[in-house]
Design a protein around this motif. Structure first.
Motif, PDB file in Angstrom:
ATOM      1  N   LEU A 221      39.668 116.748  87.695  1.00 48.84           N
ATOM      2  CA  LEU A 221      40.966 117.402  87.814  1.00 48.84           C
ATOM      3  C   LEU A 221      41.882 116.984  86.680  1.00 48.84           C
ATOM      4  CD1 LEU A 221      41.963 117.237  91.598  1.00 48.84           C
ATOM      5  CD2 LEU A 221      41.017 119.164  90.333  1.00 48.84           C
ATOM      6  N   TYR A 222      42.660 117.956  86.195  1.00 41.32           N
ATOM      7  CA  TYR A 222      43.756 117.667  85.268  1.00 41.32           C
ATOM      8  C   TYR A 222      45.040 117.845  86.071  1.00 41.32           C
ATOM      9  CZ  TYR A 222      46.994 118.189  81.334  1.00 41.32           C
ATOM     10  OH  TYR A 222      48.053 118.047  80.475  1.00 41.32           O
ATOM     11  N   ASP A 223      45.697 116.748  86.384  1.00 40.93           N
ATOM     12  CA  ASP A 223      46.817 116.736  87.312  1.00 40.93           C
ATOM     13  C   ASP A 223      48.137 116.578  86.566  1.00 40.93           C
ATOM     14  OD1 ASP A 223      48.213 116.698  89.650  1.00 40.93           O
ATOM     15  OD2 ASP A 223      47.702 114.642  90.194  1.00 40.93           O
ATOM     16  N   ARG A 224      49.061 117.544  86.759  1.00 36.38           N
ATOM     17  CA  ARG A 224      50.391 117.470  86.149  1.00 36.38           C
ATOM     18  C   ARG A 224      51.431 117.560  87.251  1.00 36.38           C
ATOM     19  NH1 ARG A 224      46.736 121.266  85.082  1.00 36.38           N
ATOM     20  NH2 ARG A 224      48.013 122.966  84.232  1.00 36.38           N
ATOM     21  N   LYS A 225      52.355 116.620  87.272  1.00 40.22           N
ATOM     22  CA  LYS A 225      53.398 116.598  88.299  1.00 40.22           C
ATOM     23  C   LYS A 225      54.752 116.355  87.651  1.00 40.22           C
ATOM     24  CE  LYS A 225      51.343 113.293  90.718  1.00 40.22           C
ATOM     25  NZ  LYS A 225      49.952 113.198  90.265  1.00 40.22           N
ATOM     26  N   SER A 226      55.816 116.858  88.319  1.00 37.63           N
ATOM     27  CA  SER A 226      57.173 116.611  87.842  1.00 37.63           C
ATOM     28  C   SER A 226      58.145 116.637  89.015  1.00 37.63           C
ATOM     29  CB  SER A 226      57.582 117.649  86.794  1.00 37.63           C
ATOM     30  OG  SER A 226      57.565 118.947  87.352  1.00 37.63           O
ATOM     31  N   ILE A 227      59.296 115.993  88.813  1.00 39.90           N
ATOM     32  CA  ILE A 227      60.352 115.927  89.832  1.00 39.90           C
ATOM     33  C   ILE A 227      61.584 116.651  89.302  1.00 39.90           C
ATOM     34  CG2 ILE A 227      61.875 114.388  91.144  1.00 39.90           C
ATOM     35  CD1 ILE A 227      59.687 112.278  91.040  1.00 39.90           C
ATOM     36  N   VAL A 228      62.215 117.433  90.172  1.00 35.69           N
ATOM     37  CA  VAL A 228      63.449 118.138  89.833  1.00 35.69           C
ATOM     38  C   VAL A 228      64.621 117.360  90.426  1.00 35.69           C
ATOM     39  CG1 VAL A 228      64.757 120.283  90.035  1.00 35.69           C
ATOM     40  CG2 VAL A 228      62.259 120.351  89.805  1.00 35.69           C
ATOM     41  N   PHE A 229      65.629 117.071  89.592  1.00 29.80           N
ATOM     42  CA  PHE A 229      66.806 116.322  90.041  1.00 29.80           C
ATOM     43  C   PHE A 229      68.034 117.228  90.033  1.00 29.80           C
ATOM     44  CE2 PHE A 229      63.839 113.416  88.074  1.00 29.80           C
ATOM     45  CZ  PHE A 229      63.788 112.340  88.951  1.00 29.80           C
ATOM     46  N   ASP A 230      68.997 116.933  90.928  1.00 30.72           N
ATOM     47  CA  ASP A 230      70.263 117.662  90.878  1.00 30.72           C
ATOM     48  C   ASP A 230      71.163 117.032  89.820  1.00 30.72           C
ATOM     49  OD1 ASP A 230      71.334 115.347  91.944  1.00 30.72           O
ATOM     50  OD2 ASP A 230      71.666 116.185  93.961  1.00 30.72           O
ATOM     51  N   HIS A 231      72.401 117.572  89.704  1.00 29.65           N
ATOM     52  CA  HIS A 231      73.290 117.101  88.645  1.00 29.65           C
ATOM     53  C   HIS A 231      73.729 115.657  88.861  1.00 29.65           C
ATOM     54  CE1 HIS A 231      75.941 118.563  91.873  1.00 29.65           C
ATOM     55  NE2 HIS A 231      76.866 117.718  91.398  1.00 29.65           N
ATOM     56  N   ASN A 232      73.531 115.139  90.083  1.00 28.51           N
ATOM     57  CA  ASN A 232      73.864 113.738  90.342  1.00 28.51           C
ATOM     58  C   ASN A 232      72.694 112.802  90.118  1.00 28.51           C
ATOM     59  OD1 ASN A 232      76.567 114.294  91.158  1.00 28.51           O
ATOM     60  ND2 ASN A 232      75.784 115.005  93.163  1.00 28.51           N
ATOM     61  N   GLY A 233      71.541 113.379  89.722  1.00 23.39           N
ATOM     62  CA  GLY A 233      70.354 112.559  89.490  1.00 23.39           C
ATOM     63  C   GLY A 233      69.556 112.292  90.747  1.00 23.39           C
ATOM     64  N   THR A 234      69.865 113.022  91.807  1.00 24.74           N
ATOM     65  CA  THR A 234      69.141 112.840  93.069  1.00 24.74           C
ATOM     66  C   THR A 234      67.946 113.783  93.086  1.00 24.74           C
ATOM     67  OG1 THR A 234      71.207 112.301  94.201  1.00 24.74           O
ATOM     68  CG2 THR A 234      69.325 112.919  95.582  1.00 24.74           C
ATOM     69  N   PRO A 235      66.725 113.259  93.385  1.00 21.76           N
ATOM     70  CA  PRO A 235      65.557 114.141  93.437  1.00 21.76           C
ATOM     71  C   PRO A 235      65.675 115.122  94.592  1.00 21.76           C
ATOM     72  CG  PRO A 235      64.988 111.938  94.212  1.00 21.76           C
ATOM     73  CD  PRO A 235      66.377 111.844  93.669  1.00 21.76           C
ATOM     74  N   ILE A 236      65.422 116.397  94.288  1.00 23.93           N
ATOM     75  CA  ILE A 236      65.528 117.415  95.330  1.00 23.93           C
ATOM     76  C   ILE A 236      64.201 118.134  95.572  1.00 23.93           C
ATOM     77  CG2 ILE A 236      67.994 117.792  95.003  1.00 23.93           C
ATOM     78  CD1 ILE A 236      67.326 120.211  93.275  1.00 23.93           C
ATOM     79  N   GLN A 237      63.344 118.127  94.559  1.00 22.93           N
ATOM     80  CA  GLN A 237      62.069 118.842  94.711  1.00 22.93           C
ATOM     81  C   GLN A 237      61.031 118.245  93.776  1.00 22.93           C
ATOM     82  OE1 GLN A 237      61.286 123.090  93.434  1.00 22.93           O
ATOM     83  NE2 GLN A 237      61.668 123.428  95.633  1.00 22.93           N
ATOM     84  N   MET A 238      59.769 118.290  94.197  1.00 21.63           N
ATOM     85  CA  MET A 238      58.655 117.826  93.368  1.00 21.63           C
ATOM     86  C   MET A 238      57.572 118.897  93.400  1.00 21.63           C
ATOM     87  SD  MET A 238      56.527 114.226  93.523  1.00 21.63           S
ATOM     88  CE  MET A 238      55.997 114.457  95.217  1.00 21.63           C
ATOM     89  N   GLY A 239      56.916 119.084  92.282  1.00 20.17           N
ATOM     90  CA  GLY A 239      55.866 120.086  92.211  1.00 20.17           C
ATOM     91  C   GLY A 239      54.796 119.695  91.218  1.00 20.17           C
ATOM     92  N   GLY A 240      53.700 120.435  91.249  1.00 23.38           N
ATOM     93  CA  GLY A 240      52.633 120.100  90.313  1.00 23.38           C
ATOM     94  C   GLY A 240      51.545 121.152  90.262  1.00 23.38           C
ATOM     95  N   ILE A 241      50.673 120.978  89.296  1.00 20.81           N
ATOM     96  CA  ILE A 241      49.517 121.851  89.101  1.00 20.81           C
ATOM     97  C   ILE A 241      48.292 120.964  88.904  1.00 20.81           C
ATOM     98  CG2 ILE A 241      48.457 123.631  87.668  1.00 20.81           C
ATOM     99  CD1 ILE A 241      51.232 124.488  86.796  1.00 20.81           C
ATOM    100  N   ALA A 242      47.232 121.270  89.618  1.00 20.04           N
ATOM    101  CA  ALA A 242      45.974 120.546  89.457  1.00 20.04           C
ATOM    102  C   ALA A 242      44.895 121.541  89.071  1.00 20.04           C
ATOM    103  CB  ALA A 242      45.600 119.822  90.746  1.00 20.04           C
ATOM    104  N   SER A 243      44.265 121.314  87.906  1.00 17.31           N
ATOM    105  CA  SER A 243      43.267 122.253  87.381  1.00 17.31           C
ATOM    106  C   SER A 243      41.880 121.631  87.432  1.00 17.31           C
ATOM    107  CB  SER A 243      43.602 122.633  85.932  1.00 17.31           C
ATOM    108  OG  SER A 243      44.927 123.101  85.821  1.00 17.31           O
TER     109      SER A 243
END
Length: 611
Positions: A221-243
Motif C-alpha cells: 500500500l501507498y498510504d497518504r494522510k492529512s489533517i484539516v485544521f480550522d482557522h484556530n488551528g483545531t483539527p476538524i477533519q482527517m482524510g487519506g488515500i491508500a493505493s
C-alpha cells in the motif's frame, strides 16, 4: 403609529422584496426591492390594491402566469406560513417566496417576501454537478478514499473500497480502531507507526508498507494522510488515500534485478528516447566512454558519443524501419580519444508503438590492434618469403651464371692457350674480368642486404663533402662508363657539405650510378646535381638512357615483383641494388624518388636532411 413604524423598519432595512397586505386585503406598504424584482415603476401603482391585483401587473413575467393569482388566493385561504417557495421567471430568474400571516393585537394582515435566488441556485447546481462528477471519479478509482470528522470519530469509506483492498468492510474498522495497524505486515509496523506520528506532528504523512489480508494475501500500500485544521488551528477533519501498489513494487523489483543484470554486463548498453537523448547507461557504458558516473552520460544526445555525426542518423534511420543495425564504429571517449567497437541497435516497441532506442557496444579495440599487428606480421612474413625466394634465385641463377662464364673461358685458356691468338686470349681474359666484376658487385649487394636483414647495420652520421663522396663512390666503376663512351658530369660545388652515414650513402650512389650506366646507350650522358630546400638537400642522378614505363616504376622497390631488365649491352642484374638503396635512404631519414619516361631517360632523387 407604533405598528406602522415597526413595519417601516422591517421593510426599509431589508434587501428582500417585501409587500404588506392588511387584513382587509389592501396593500399598505411595499419596498423598492419588490418593485425592482417585478418591474413595477413606482410603489404608488399598487398601494391600496390587493396583493393579487398587484402581482397581476407583472404576471406575464412568471413561467406559470395563468395560475399565479390562484396560488396567492390559496395561500391566503389556508392562512399558514409557507417558506421558500420557488418561482420560475420567463427571463430565467428564480425567485423564492415566503408567506407569513400576521396576527397581532396591534397589527394583522399578510407579509409577502420575495428573493432573487438565481445565482445561488446556479451555484448549487454547479456544486451538485461537481459533486456528482467527483463521486463518479472516486467510485472509478481503485484506491481507498476515506475521511473522518474529529467530532464523531467515524471513518467514512467514500468509494466502498475498504473490503476490496483490506479484506474488511468499513464496519469492522468502526468496531476496532486499531484494525488498520493490526493488518500491517510485521516488517512494516515501524513504518506505519512512524507515519502516524508524522501525521500528528506535521498534519501530513506518506508511507509505503505491506498488509496481510484476512485471506492471507500480502499486498503493498501507498498510504497518504492529512489533517484539516480550522482557522484556530483545531483539527476538524482527517482524510487519506491508500493505493494498491503491489504490481508496481513487483515491477520495481524486476527492474532492479534487470538493472543489476545490465550493470553486471561486460558489454556497454545504452537507452535513448526517440529524439536520441540518453536516459539510461550501464556501468560498462560509463567505463567504456571514460566517464566517472552515469550522471555525466545521461541527458546527452547520442551524437556526442560518435566520431561521425552521420553515423547516429544512419543507425536511427535503419532501426526506425524495424530493422536491426549491426556495424562497426569509432566512438569518442570523454578525453577525445577513439576506440573501435561493434554496434548493435534496435528500436524497442510496446504494443506496436516505438518506446525507445537501445544500443549495445562491444569494445573490439584490442582485436582491431591485433588485426593490424597480424597484417603487419603477414606483410613481414611475405617480405621474408620474398626475400628468401629472391636470395635462392640469385644463388641459383645470378651468382651461378658468371661462374659458368669464368669456368668456360678459363678452361679454354688452360687447354688451348698455345693455339689461341693474342687477341683471342685478351678477349677471353677481359670476359673473365667482366664476370669477376659482376660477381663482385653482386656479392657486395648480397653482403649489405644480409647485414640489413640480420639487423647488424647501424647508421652513423657525420659531416661529408658531397663531391668527394660521389667521386669516391663511382671511381671504381667509371671504366664501365668509359667502355660505353658515356659522359659523366658532376654539377656539384666543391664545398657543398651535409650530414649522413658515409657507408650507406656510398652504396646508394654506387648502385644508382651503375644502374644509369647499365641502361644508357653508347655515347650517352649521366649528370650528378644537387639543390637545397630549407633543411633538406636533393641529390639528382639523371641519364638519357632507355627509361622506364609507369608499370615498371611501380614495381622497382618491391622485392617480390621487381625483375631486372637487361642493360643496353645485355648486362644482367638482380634488382637487389635498388631495394638496397631504398633501405639505406630510409635509415638515413630520407626519401628516394624516381622519374622516368620511356626512350628519354631516368632521374633518381635522393632527398636527405642537411643536418
Amino acid at each position: 403609529m407604533k405598528s406602522n413604524l415597526h413595519i417601516e423598519t422591517i421593510l426599509e432595512n431589508s434587501n428582500t422584496g417585501y409587500i404588506f397586505e392588511s387584513a382587509n386585503r389592501k396593500i399598505v406598504k411595499v419596498n423598492s426591492a419588490f418593485c425592482q424584482l417585478f418591474n413595477i415603476p413606482s410603489p404608488e401603482l399598487i398601494i391600496g390594491r390587493s396583493c393579487t391585483e398587484a402581482v397581476e401587473i407583472s404576471a406575464n413575467l412568471f413561467s406559470r402566469s395563468e395560475t399565479f393569482a390562484s396560488d396567492i388566493e390559496l395561500l391566503i385561504s389556508e392562512n399558514k406560513t409557507v417558506n421558500c417557495q420557488e418561482l420560475e421567471m420567463k427571463d430565467g430568474r428564480i425567485l423564492e417566496r415566503d408567506f407569513i400571516p400576521i396576527k397581532d393585537f396591534e397589527l394583522s394582515g399578510y407579509l409577502w417576501q420575495y428573493r432573487d435566488i438565481t445565482e445561488s441556485k446556479k451555484n448549487e447546481k454547479e456544486r451538485i454537478i461537481s459533486q456528482t462528477r467527483y463521486n463518479q471519479l472516486v467510485n472509478q478509482l481503485n484506491d481507498v478514499i476515506w475521511k473522518m470528522d474529529f467530532e464523531d470519530k467515524i471513518i467514512h469509506d467514500l468509494n466502498n473500497s475498504f473490503e476490496r483492498i483490506y479484506g474488511y468492510p468499513q464496519s469492522e474498522f468502526a468496531k476496532n480502531s486499531n484494525l488498520w495497524i493490526e493488518l500491517v505486515h510485521p516488517d512494516g509496523q515501524h513504518i506505519a507507526k512512524r507515519s502516524h506520528i508524522e501525521l500528528q506532528e506535521t498534519g501530513n504523512s506518506n508511507s509505503e508498507y505491506r498488509i496481510i489480508r484476512p485471506d492471507g494475501k500480502i499486498i503493498w500500500l501507498y498510504d497518504r494522510k492529512s489533517i484539516v485544521f480550522d482557522h484556530n488551528g483545531t483539527p476538524i477533519q482527517m482524510g487519506g488515500i491508500a493505493s494498491d501498489i503491489t504490481s508496481r513494487k513487483v515491477l520495481e523489483e524486476q527492474l532492479l534485478i534487470k538493472d543489476f543484470a545490465l550493470d553486471a554486463s561486460p558489454v556497454a548498453i545504452g537507452l535513448a528516447d526517440l529524439k536520441g537523448i540518453v536516459f539510461y547507461a550501464n556501468e560498462a557504458y560509463v567505463k567504456l566512454w571514460g566517464y566517472k558516473c552515469k550522471e555525466e552520460v545521461l541527458n546527452k544526445h547520442v551524437s556526442e558519443f560518435a566520431a561521425s555525426k552521420t553515423q547516429p542518423e544512419e543507425v536511427i534511420r535503419i532501426i526506425s524501419k524495424g530493422e536491426i543495425y549491426i556495424g562497426e564504429g569509432e566512438p569518442i571517449r570523454q578525453d577525445g580519444s577513439k576506440f573501435n567497437c561493434i554496434i548493435s541497435a534496435i528500436l524497442v516497441s510496446s504494443e506496436a508503438k516505438p518506446v525507445c532506442l537501445m544500443a549495445i557496444f562491444v569494445d573490439i579495440t584490442e582485436r582491431k590492434q591485433n588485426e593490424i599487428r597480424l597484417k603487419e606480421l603477414t606483410h613481414k612474413l611475405n617480405e621474408i618469403n620474398a626475400t628468401k625466394d629472391k636470395f635462392f634465385s640469385i644463388i641459383a641463377h645470378d651468382l651461378k651464371s658468371p661462374f659458368n662464364s669464368l669456368l668456360g673461358f678459363s678452361d679454354l685458356l688452360v687447354n688451348d692457350f698455345e693455339e689461341l691468338s693474342d687477341s683471342s686470349r685478351f678477349e677471353y681474359i677481359k670476359t673473365i674480368n667482366d664476370s669477376l666484376v659482376s660477381v663482385m658487385k653482386l656479392l657486395e649487394n648480397l653482403l649489405e642486404w644480409a647485414r640489413i636483414q640480420l639487423g647488424q647495420f647501424e647508421i652513423s652520421k657525420q659531416k661529408l663533402n658531397l663531391k668527394t663522396l660521389i667521386n669516391d663512390s663511382i671511381e671504381p666503376y667509371l671504366v664501365n662508363a668509359i667502355s660505353k663512351s658515356i659522359n659523366v658530369e658532376l654539377e656539384v660545388d666543391d664545398t657543398f657539405e651535409f650530414y649522413a652515414d658515409i657507408y650507406s650513402i656510398k652504396v646508394v650512389v654506387r648502385n644508382l650510378f651503375n644502374n644509369a650506366v647499365k641502361y644508357t646507350k653508347d655515347g650517352g650522358k649521366i649528370v650528378f646535381s644537387v639543390s637545397q630546400n630549407n633543411n633538406k638537400i636533393e641529390i639528382c642522378i639523371k641519364d638519357n638512357g632507355i627509361g622506364m614505363s609507369e608499370e615498371k616504376i611501380a614495381k622497382l622497390f618491391r622485392i617480390n615483383e621487381n625483375q631486372s631488365t637487361p642493360g643496353t649491352k645485355g648486362e644482367r642484374g638482380t634488382g637487389l641494388g635498388l631495394i638496397l638503396c631504398m633501405e639505406f635512404i630510409n635509415r638515413n631519414n630520407g626519401q628516394l624518388l624516381v622519374e622516368s619516361e620511356l626512350g628519354k631517360g631516368t632521374m633518381f632523387k635522393i632527398i636527405l636532411p642537411k643536418e
